[in-house]
Design an enzyme around this catalytic site. Structure first.
Site, PDB file in Angstrom:
ATOM      1  N   ASP A  43      40.539  42.748  31.120  1.00 42.24           N
ATOM      2  CA  ASP A  43      40.034  44.033  30.614  1.00 42.24           C
ATOM      3  C   ASP A  43      39.441  43.829  29.229  1.00 42.24           C
ATOM      4  O   ASP A  43      39.851  42.924  28.506  1.00 42.24           O
ATOM      5  CB  ASP A  43      41.178  45.046  30.433  1.00 42.24           C
TER       6      ASP A  43
HETATM    7  N1  URA Z   1      46.493  42.807  33.725  1.00 42.21           N
HETATM    8  C1  URA Z   1      45.928  43.813  33.053  1.00 42.21           C
HETATM    9  O1  URA Z   1      46.409  44.930  33.048  1.00 42.21           O
HETATM   10  N2  URA Z   1      44.796  43.555  32.361  1.00 42.21           N
HETATM   11  C2  URA Z   1      44.235  42.341  32.318  1.00 42.21           C
HETATM   12  O2  URA Z   1      43.207  42.157  31.669  1.00 42.21           O
HETATM   13  C3  URA Z   1      44.841  41.308  33.037  1.00 42.21           C
HETATM   14  C4  URA Z   1      45.979  41.565  33.732  1.00 42.21           C
END
Ligand code: URA
Length: 242
Positions: free
Chosen positions: A109
Protein backbone atom coordinates in the site's frame (compact mmCIF):
# COMPACT_ATOMS: atom_id res chain seq x y z
CA UNK A 1 26.65 -32.06 -9.02
CA UNK A 2 24.97 -35.30 -8.20
CA UNK A 3 23.33 -38.11 -10.09
CA UNK A 4 19.67 -38.91 -10.74
CA UNK A 5 19.12 -40.62 -7.41
CA UNK A 6 20.43 -37.91 -5.09
CA UNK A 7 19.07 -34.70 -3.68
CA UNK A 8 18.90 -31.39 -5.51
CA UNK A 9 16.89 -30.30 -8.50
CA UNK A 10 17.01 -31.42 -12.08
CA UNK A 11 19.29 -29.14 -14.01
CA UNK A 12 16.90 -28.45 -16.91
CA UNK A 13 14.26 -27.40 -14.40
CA UNK A 14 16.60 -24.95 -12.71
CA UNK A 15 17.63 -23.50 -16.07
CA UNK A 16 14.01 -23.09 -17.17
CA UNK A 17 13.15 -21.34 -13.93
CA UNK A 18 15.88 -18.77 -14.19
CA UNK A 19 14.85 -17.84 -17.71
CA UNK A 20 16.63 -20.05 -20.24
CA UNK A 21 13.42 -20.97 -22.05
CA UNK A 22 11.24 -24.07 -21.94
CA UNK A 23 12.36 -27.27 -20.23
CA UNK A 24 12.80 -28.80 -23.67
CA UNK A 25 15.12 -26.04 -24.85
CA UNK A 26 17.07 -26.25 -21.60
CA UNK A 27 17.55 -29.98 -22.19
CA UNK A 28 18.91 -29.08 -25.61
CA UNK A 29 21.36 -26.62 -24.05
CA UNK A 30 22.66 -29.47 -21.88
CA UNK A 31 22.83 -31.87 -24.85
CA UNK A 32 24.68 -29.23 -26.85
CA UNK A 33 27.34 -29.20 -24.14
CA UNK A 34 26.77 -25.56 -23.20
CA UNK A 35 26.11 -26.19 -19.52
CA UNK A 36 28.72 -26.91 -16.89
CA UNK A 37 28.33 -27.66 -13.21
CA UNK A 38 31.32 -26.83 -11.04
CA UNK A 39 33.43 -26.67 -14.19
CA UNK A 40 32.38 -30.10 -15.50
CA UNK A 41 30.26 -30.80 -18.53
CA UNK A 42 26.68 -31.38 -17.37
CA UNK A 43 24.65 -34.43 -18.37
CA UNK A 44 20.93 -34.70 -18.92
CA UNK A 45 19.52 -35.90 -15.60
CA UNK A 46 22.18 -34.15 -13.50
CA UNK A 47 20.86 -32.71 -10.27
CA UNK A 48 22.18 -29.56 -8.67
CA UNK A 49 21.95 -27.75 -5.37
CA UNK A 50 21.37 -24.19 -6.52
CA UNK A 51 22.91 -22.68 -3.42
CA UNK A 52 26.20 -24.53 -3.55
CA UNK A 53 26.79 -25.73 -7.13
CA UNK A 54 28.14 -23.32 -9.71
CA UNK A 55 26.13 -23.69 -12.90
CA UNK A 56 27.30 -21.91 -16.04
CA UNK A 57 25.72 -21.58 -19.48
CA UNK A 58 28.16 -20.62 -22.20
CA UNK A 59 30.61 -19.82 -19.42
CA UNK A 60 28.31 -17.32 -17.60
CA UNK A 61 27.12 -18.25 -14.12
CA UNK A 62 23.35 -18.53 -13.95
CA UNK A 63 21.71 -16.01 -11.67
CA UNK A 64 23.96 -13.30 -13.03
CA UNK A 65 22.56 -13.15 -16.54
CA UNK A 66 23.23 -9.58 -17.65
CA UNK A 67 19.72 -9.07 -19.04
CA UNK A 68 18.03 -9.92 -15.75
CA UNK A 69 18.13 -7.38 -12.94
CA UNK A 70 16.89 -7.63 -9.38
CA UNK A 71 16.56 -4.67 -7.04
CA UNK A 72 15.65 -4.54 -3.39
CA UNK A 73 13.99 -1.25 -2.50
CA UNK A 74 13.20 0.05 0.96
CA UNK A 75 9.96 1.78 0.03
CA UNK A 76 9.07 4.88 2.02
CA UNK A 77 5.46 5.77 2.88
CA UNK A 78 3.66 7.87 0.29
CA UNK A 79 5.11 6.08 -2.73
CA UNK A 80 2.77 3.92 -4.84
CA UNK A 81 3.59 0.45 -6.16
CA UNK A 82 1.83 0.93 -9.52
CA UNK A 83 3.66 2.15 -12.63
CA UNK A 84 1.48 5.26 -13.00
CA UNK A 85 -0.56 7.08 -10.43
CA UNK A 86 -3.54 9.16 -11.57
CA UNK A 87 -3.03 11.34 -8.48
CA UNK A 88 0.58 12.03 -9.49
CA UNK A 89 2.18 10.52 -6.41
CA UNK A 90 5.75 9.22 -6.74
CA UNK A 91 6.03 5.58 -7.85
CA UNK A 92 8.46 2.82 -6.93
CA UNK A 93 9.44 2.56 -10.60
CA UNK A 94 10.87 6.08 -10.44
CA UNK A 95 13.06 5.10 -7.49
CA UNK A 96 15.16 2.52 -9.40
CA UNK A 97 17.10 2.68 -12.70
CA UNK A 98 14.89 3.17 -15.75
CA UNK A 99 16.62 0.74 -18.07
CA UNK A 100 15.93 -2.15 -18.29
CA UNK A 101 12.28 -1.78 -17.37
CA UNK A 102 11.43 -3.61 -14.17
CA UNK A 103 8.21 -4.40 -12.34
CA UNK A 104 7.42 -4.64 -8.66
CA UNK A 105 6.96 -8.12 -7.25
CA UNK A 106 3.54 -7.83 -5.65
CA UNK A 107 2.46 -4.60 -4.05
CA UNK A 108 2.64 -2.61 -0.87
CA UNK A 109 0.00 0.00 0.00
CA UNK A 110 1.13 3.53 -0.49
CA UNK A 111 1.24 3.98 3.30
CA UNK A 112 3.25 0.81 3.84
CA UNK A 113 7.03 1.00 4.13
CA UNK A 114 9.73 -1.58 3.72
CA UNK A 115 11.14 -4.17 1.40
CA UNK A 116 9.97 -4.55 -2.18
CA UNK A 117 11.67 -6.50 -4.97
CA UNK A 118 11.65 -5.12 -8.51
CA UNK A 119 12.81 -7.25 -11.40
CA UNK A 120 12.39 -8.03 -15.09
CA UNK A 121 12.35 -11.78 -14.38
CA UNK A 122 8.68 -12.57 -15.05
CA UNK A 123 8.86 -16.21 -14.01
CA UNK A 124 10.35 -15.37 -10.62
CA UNK A 125 7.73 -12.62 -10.14
CA UNK A 126 4.96 -15.08 -10.88
CA UNK A 127 6.29 -17.59 -8.39
CA UNK A 128 6.91 -15.07 -5.64
CA UNK A 129 3.39 -13.67 -5.92
CA UNK A 130 1.38 -16.83 -6.61
CA UNK A 131 -0.33 -18.09 -3.45
CA UNK A 132 0.48 -21.72 -4.27
CA UNK A 133 4.17 -21.07 -3.55
CA UNK A 134 3.28 -19.56 -0.16
CA UNK A 135 6.33 -17.33 0.22
CA UNK A 136 6.51 -15.90 3.74
CA UNK A 137 6.34 -12.16 4.20
CA UNK A 138 7.13 -10.59 7.54
CA UNK A 139 5.72 -7.27 8.70
CA UNK A 140 6.14 -5.11 11.74
CA UNK A 141 2.93 -3.28 12.61
CA UNK A 142 2.63 -0.45 15.11
CA UNK A 143 -1.00 -0.60 16.23
CA UNK A 144 -3.43 1.33 18.39
CA UNK A 145 -3.48 -0.10 21.90
CA UNK A 146 -1.79 -3.15 23.34
CA UNK A 147 -3.24 -6.35 21.84
CA UNK A 148 -4.43 -8.87 24.43
CA UNK A 149 -3.39 -12.49 24.33
CA UNK A 150 -6.75 -13.39 22.85
CA UNK A 151 -6.35 -10.82 20.04
CA UNK A 152 -2.91 -12.25 19.30
CA UNK A 153 -4.39 -15.76 19.28
CA UNK A 154 -7.06 -14.67 16.80
CA UNK A 155 -4.43 -13.18 14.52
CA UNK A 156 -2.40 -16.36 14.83
CA UNK A 157 -5.25 -18.77 14.16
CA UNK A 158 -7.02 -16.83 11.42
CA UNK A 159 -9.24 -13.78 11.19
CA UNK A 160 -12.57 -13.70 9.32
CA UNK A 161 -12.29 -11.06 6.62
CA UNK A 162 -14.99 -10.31 4.06
CA UNK A 163 -13.05 -12.26 1.40
CA UNK A 164 -12.43 -15.26 3.65
CA UNK A 165 -10.58 -16.38 6.73
CA UNK A 166 -6.86 -15.73 6.86
CA UNK A 167 -4.50 -18.69 7.07
CA UNK A 168 -2.63 -19.38 10.31
CA UNK A 169 0.12 -16.80 10.82
CA UNK A 170 3.16 -16.38 13.04
CA UNK A 171 2.47 -13.57 15.47
CA UNK A 172 4.67 -12.03 18.18
CA UNK A 173 4.14 -8.97 20.35
CA UNK A 174 7.56 -7.31 20.21
CA UNK A 175 6.72 -4.10 22.09
CA UNK A 176 3.65 -2.71 23.88
CA UNK A 177 1.94 -1.68 20.65
CA UNK A 178 4.07 -3.42 18.06
CA UNK A 179 3.39 -6.79 16.48
CA UNK A 180 5.53 -8.90 14.17
CA UNK A 181 3.31 -10.80 11.72
CA UNK A 182 4.52 -13.45 9.30
CA UNK A 183 1.99 -14.37 6.64
CA UNK A 184 2.14 -16.29 3.37
CA UNK A 185 -0.93 -14.97 1.61
CA UNK A 186 -1.37 -11.73 -0.27
CA UNK A 187 -4.93 -10.55 0.27
CA UNK A 188 -5.45 -6.88 -0.39
CA UNK A 189 -4.47 -4.77 2.65
CA UNK A 190 -4.33 -8.00 4.59
CA UNK A 191 -2.30 -6.98 7.62
CA UNK A 192 -4.23 -3.74 8.10
CA UNK A 193 -7.55 -5.55 7.87
CA UNK A 194 -6.44 -8.36 10.19
CA UNK A 195 -5.33 -5.90 12.86
CA UNK A 196 -8.44 -3.69 12.53
CA UNK A 197 -10.69 -6.73 12.80
CA UNK A 198 -9.20 -7.65 16.18
CA UNK A 199 -9.60 -4.05 17.37
CA UNK A 200 -6.11 -2.67 16.80
CA UNK A 201 -5.93 -0.48 13.70
CA UNK A 202 -2.47 -0.16 12.19
CA UNK A 203 -0.69 3.17 12.67
CA UNK A 204 2.48 2.19 10.82
CA UNK A 205 3.29 -0.87 8.72
CA UNK A 206 6.74 -2.00 7.58
CA UNK A 207 7.64 -5.09 5.58
CA UNK A 208 10.84 -6.52 7.00
CA UNK A 209 11.30 -9.80 5.11
CA UNK A 210 10.33 -11.47 1.85
CA UNK A 211 11.07 -15.20 1.95
CA UNK A 212 14.78 -15.46 2.71
CA UNK A 213 15.44 -11.75 2.05
CA UNK A 214 15.85 -9.11 4.73
CA UNK A 215 18.10 -6.08 5.14
CA UNK A 216 18.14 -3.95 8.25
CA UNK A 217 20.74 -1.56 6.93
CA UNK A 218 19.09 -0.41 3.70
CA UNK A 219 17.91 3.16 4.39
CA UNK A 220 14.31 4.15 3.50
CA UNK A 221 14.16 5.36 -0.11
CA UNK A 222 17.30 3.42 -1.07
CA UNK A 223 17.70 0.41 -3.27
CA UNK A 224 20.44 -2.04 -4.03
CA UNK A 225 20.94 -4.96 -6.38
CA UNK A 226 20.40 -8.43 -4.99
CA UNK A 227 23.56 -10.51 -4.66
CA UNK A 228 23.89 -13.72 -6.63
CA UNK A 229 23.49 -15.69 -3.41
CA UNK A 230 20.25 -13.83 -2.64
CA UNK A 231 18.91 -14.49 -6.14
CA UNK A 232 19.70 -18.16 -5.74
CA UNK A 233 18.07 -18.41 -2.35
CA UNK A 234 14.94 -16.65 -3.66
CA UNK A 235 14.86 -19.07 -6.60
CA UNK A 236 15.20 -21.93 -4.18
CA UNK A 237 12.37 -20.68 -1.99
CA UNK A 238 9.98 -21.02 -4.95
CA UNK A 239 11.42 -24.17 -6.49
CA UNK A 240 9.07 -26.98 -7.50
CA UNK A 241 9.36 -30.00 -5.32
CA UNK A 242 10.22 -32.94 -7.55
N1 URA B 1 -0.72 -5.86 4.25
C1 URA B 1 -1.24 -4.63 4.22
O1 URA B 1 -2.23 -4.33 4.86
N2 URA B 1 -0.63 -3.70 3.44
C2 URA B 1 0.47 -3.97 2.73
O2 URA B 1 0.99 -3.09 2.04
C3 URA B 1 0.99 -5.26 2.78
C4 URA B 1 0.38 -6.19 3.56
Amino acid sequence: MSDETSKGERLQKVLARVGFGSRRSCEQLILDGKVKVNGQQAQLGSRVEVESDLVTVDGAPIGVRPDLVYYLLNKPAGVVTTADDPQGRPTVIEMVPEDPRVFPVGRLDSDTEGLLILTNNGELTHRLTHPSFGVEKEYVAVVEGKPSRSSLRLLREGVDLEDGKTAPAKIALIEQETIRLTIHEGKNRQVRRMCSTVGHPVKRLIRTRIGPLSDRSLPPGSWRELTTAEIRSLEKSVADSD
